[in-house]
Design a protein around this motif. Structure first.
Motif: not given
Length: 811
Positions: A362-371, A375-387
């Motif tokens: 789940h911790m791909d570059d997009a996830a780390w960019d957000y955390v 940076k914007e992260l799609s709300q469709q991400h399976s772990k959006f709330n956890e991230l």
């Protein structure tokens, strides 16, 4: 971990992690960091010089070295001196090698100053050294040391371009080279010089061949150096050669060389990035002046840095996984990982998934960019709330308030730390401060297992206890110089803490007695208290002001992470302050309220350094309900201490010191049978003369120092100045001038104190009488109207505002 726990360190162990690909969560973080820096143009690929281990077959970076940390490649200009004529021995040797007959042979001298070729008078070789003859890629034959050839072979300068030097054409002694005639590669190619011997030539740097220079044409050094270098290279009369600036030994025991190879590297030499890192440094609080100077020097001198290697521990370079990320290159922003580690995994290796149920994938570059960058992260991400929870934790903890590290990392890791933060994060997430400490010696000697001069944390805690160990570590040193753990001092620290416990226990009993009889004085052992309901005196106010000063000073030192200074103010000087208070109130006793205040402050002062014994005193001796860990720094502090009261206290101390010195001088003089000395076996009267105004002659003497440094004027010049001011017949002028000179040199001279000296001394009269061993003391405020004896007048003449004079006599 258990040893650190035994020392009493307060650490959130949930945030512990392994920094290699063995932990898949950290691995994804390290790869994100590299992808981010590459996308910003900070990581590049190309041919460059690097320290290289032939044995390991890869670059040998700082943490891969047994010795030679911080050593970098240094580039020389190699000047080719064509051999025109050999000596007899050398010619006989050369004739035996047919392949040399049709080739030009050159002696190559490595220099950092190619412009000096215009003043060369001879070539020098070491007659004790064996030189090799090597074939270059240009088809020439060069003469150089084996050390130089090892480096050249890794830089593609020799044929065949192998990583070895046993393909030499032959070996010739330096002695046989002496007497050869060589051509100096100047513009007209007509200059010739001879080869001379020099045993001082080093065998482990350069090529083993140097130039003897008589004089140089006058040119701008920088301009001449650049032009001469370019000319030699472009005409084939020279080439570039690099070697380590000093010896580097790899951890595998290989003597390293400089290789020219393709590699991934950080472009730390980029001016824009360097300026950004400098801005980061400028905005940080640095806890030591020497540290800032060291960091600025390291930052300015840092060049490009290889960030990948062939094997070892670490994460793989994400876009080129045959390489691993170099050990110092993936640890530059790992403190950001602390903010989320406890939420991602519950084990060091990341095998136990954390409370949020986030998996490594789940911790791909997009996830780390957000955390980490928002940076914007799609709300469709399976772990959006956890991230989002990770993002909240990061924002709560970041930026780094303080980065504390050893001085050995000042020239690499800590500079990389600033570079990476300035490139990846916005400025409000750049680190706040930096603290660098030296290494720790044991009993003033370097710690070493081989010599037996070694003590571990566990051993220290077992022998001296955690608090005494912490106390000595805090007292070992504050700056970047190496600190010293002294075992004798550690034993003394045990006694210091025990004495503190014993004294507080005793004092608390006395305070309980005072509470039960508030209208009565209390005396218990050496603790004397006056009634709890009594009014506070000037002595009490002075003590209170000094406590405030010490508490404020201690807080400041803690804030600056200067723990030795914090101990100085918060423990050692604080104890002296209390002992002084007990002495000055010896006739009437200390005030119970102030003593209770003192005890609580003392325990809070040293709690960060000695938490175990202070917790025991706080709860067991002082009977507090909550832990001292819940106590707060004293809030009953003024914005600034009452320096007028502190000045009175310091004044009384200085009077005692000066009076004792004057008494000592009299006692020494008493050994002279002809002197009129005081009989110390009889009652002694002390006259203390204070003055608020200077007589005219003293003002004139003081004016001598108005326009000249006290350190620069000697007694002869002072005497001349006294005479020039019409004071030649004043026998007191010279002693007075010497006294003022000394006060100015020691920074103790004040024209006037801010308090009434006579009242200040009268407050401490009982203490002064006992401390100075006198039967009686008279404090005489000079106003010019008193009728003084001849001896009193002579003594009174030396009194100045803030510095009284003394007369001891037999009563």
């Amino acid at each position: 971990m258990e040893d650190i726990k035994a020392l009493g360190c307060k650490i959130d162990w949930r945030r512990s992690f392994i920094t290699t690909d063995y932990n898949p969560y950290f691995d994804s973080f390290a790869q994100w960091q590299f992808n981010r820096l590459r996308s910003l143009g900070k990581i590049k690929f190309g041919e460059r010089y690097t320290i290289w281990s032939s044995k390991d077959g890869q670059p040998c970076m700082d943490h891969d070295r047994q010795s030679g940390e911080d050593v970098v490649p240094i580039e020389y200009t190699c000047v080719k001196f064509k051999v025109l004529e050999w000596g007899l021995e050398a010619q006989a040797f050369i004739d035996k090698i047919p392949m040399i007959a049709a080739k030009d042979v050159y002696l190559v001298a490595a220099t950092l100053y190619p412009e000096t070729i215009y003043g060369v008078s001879n070539c020098l070789v070491n007659p004790l050294l064996e030189y090799g003859l090597f074939l270059t890629r240009d088809g020439d034959v060069i003469v150089a040391s084996e050390h130089a050839a090892r480096n050249m072979a890794h830089q593609g300068l020799l044929l065949p371009p192998l990583n070895k030097t046993d393909d030499r054409i032959g070996t010739i002694s330096g002695q046989d080279l002496v007497g050869a005639r060589v051509n100096v590669p100047l513009d007209d190619c007509s200059a010739e010089v001879y080869v001379l011997p020099s045993e001082s030539i080093a065998t482990d740097s350069g090529t083993g061949i140097t130039m003897l220079v008589d004089c140089i044409k006058k040119l701008s050094a920088k301009e001449a150096r650049s032009k001469t270098h370019d000319l030699l290279i472009s005409t084939g009369k020279g080439f570039v050669f690099a070697e380590p600036e000093s010896q580097v030994m790899s951890r595998s025991g290989d003597l390293c060389v400089v290789a020219l190879c393709d590699q991934w590297y950080f472009s730390y030499s980029d001016p824009e990035w360097k300026a950004l890192a400098k801005k980061c440094l400028d905005g940080m609080k640095i806890h030591c002046k020497e540290t800032r100077m060291q960091m600025e020097k390291a930052l300015n001198g840092l060049y490009d840095w290889a960030c990948a290697r062939a094997y070892g521990l670490g994460s793989k370079v994400p876009w080129n996984p045959i390489y691993l990320i170099e050990s110092l290159s993936d640890s530059t922003i790992y403190m950001a990982y602390y903010t989320v580690a406890h939420l991602l995994h519950n084990s060091l290796d990341g095998k136990m998934v954390g409370s949020l149920g986030i998996l490594p994938q789940h911790m791909d570059d997009a996830a780390w960019d957000y955390v980490l960058l928002g940076k914007e992260l799609s709300q469709q991400h399976s772990k959006f709330n956890e991230l989002a929870e990770l993002r909240r934790s990061f924002l709560y903890w970041y930026p780094v308030d303080i980065r504390s590290s050893g001085k050995d990392l000042a020239r690499n890791h800590l500079v990389f730390f600033m570079y990476a933060h300035s490139a990846i994060f916005p400025s409000h997430h750049w680190p706040g401060s930096l603290r660098i400490n030296g290494h720790l010696m044991l009993n003033h000697q370097k710690m070493s297992k081989s010599t037996g001069n070694m003590v571990s944390i566990r051993e220290a805690c077992d022998r001296f206890g955690a608090d005494a160990t912490r106390l000595i570590l805090a007292d070992a040193g504050d700056g970047i110089d190496d600190a010293n753990f002294d075992e004798k001092m550690a034993n003394a620290a045990v006694l210091t803490l025990y004495s503190l416990l014993d004294w507080v226990t005793h004092a608390q009993k006395a305070l309980k007695m005072a509470d039960s009889t508030p209208g009565e004085p209390v005396e218990l052992g050496n603790i004397k208290l006056r009634p709890l309901l009594s009014a506070q005196t000037t002595a009490d106010l002075m003590f209170n002001a000094e406590m405030d000063l010490m508490t404020i000073s201690t807080a400041k030192e803690y804030e600056n992470t200067m723990y030795r200074s914090a101990l100085k103010h918060g423990l050692y000087e604080f104890v002296k302050c209390r002992e002084w208070y007990a002495s000055i109130t010896t006739n009437v006793g200390m005030h119970p309220k102030l003593l209770r205040k003192y005890i609580e402050r003392q325990i809070i002062h040293i709690c960060p350094i000695t938490p175990h014994i202070t917790e025991h005193i706080w709860k067991t001796v002082l009977c507090k309900e909550s832990s001292i860990m819940d106590a707060r720094w004293p809030k009953d502090l003024p914005e600034t201490p009452d320096y007028s009261l502190v000045s009175i206290s310091q004044y009384i101390k200085s009077v005692v010191k000066s009076a004792r010195k004057a008494r000592g001088a009299l006692q020494k003089r008493a050994k002279n049978k002809n002197s009129l000395a005081v009989d110390w076996n009889k009652p002694v009267l002390l006259d203390i003369f204070v003055t608020s105004e200077l007589p005219e002659w003293q003002t004139k003497v003081i004016s001598i120092f108005d326009n000249v440094s006290a350190q620069e004027i000697d007694n002869r010049q002072i005497l001349a100045a006294i005479k020039a001011k019409g004071l030649g017949n004043n026998n007191q002028a010279m002693p007075f001038a010497q006294k003022i000179k000394k006060q100015i040199e020691q920074g103790e001279f004040e024209q006037k104190p801010c308090f009434d000296e006579q009242n200040a001394l009268n407050v401490a009269l009982g203490f002064l009488t006992a401390a100075l061993g006198c039967t009686d003391i008279n404090v005489i405020a000079l106003d010019g109207k008193q009728k003084l004896s001849k001896s009193q007048s002579a003594a009174a003449a030396l009194a100045v505002p803030g510095d009284p004079s003394f007369l001891f006599t037999n009563a």
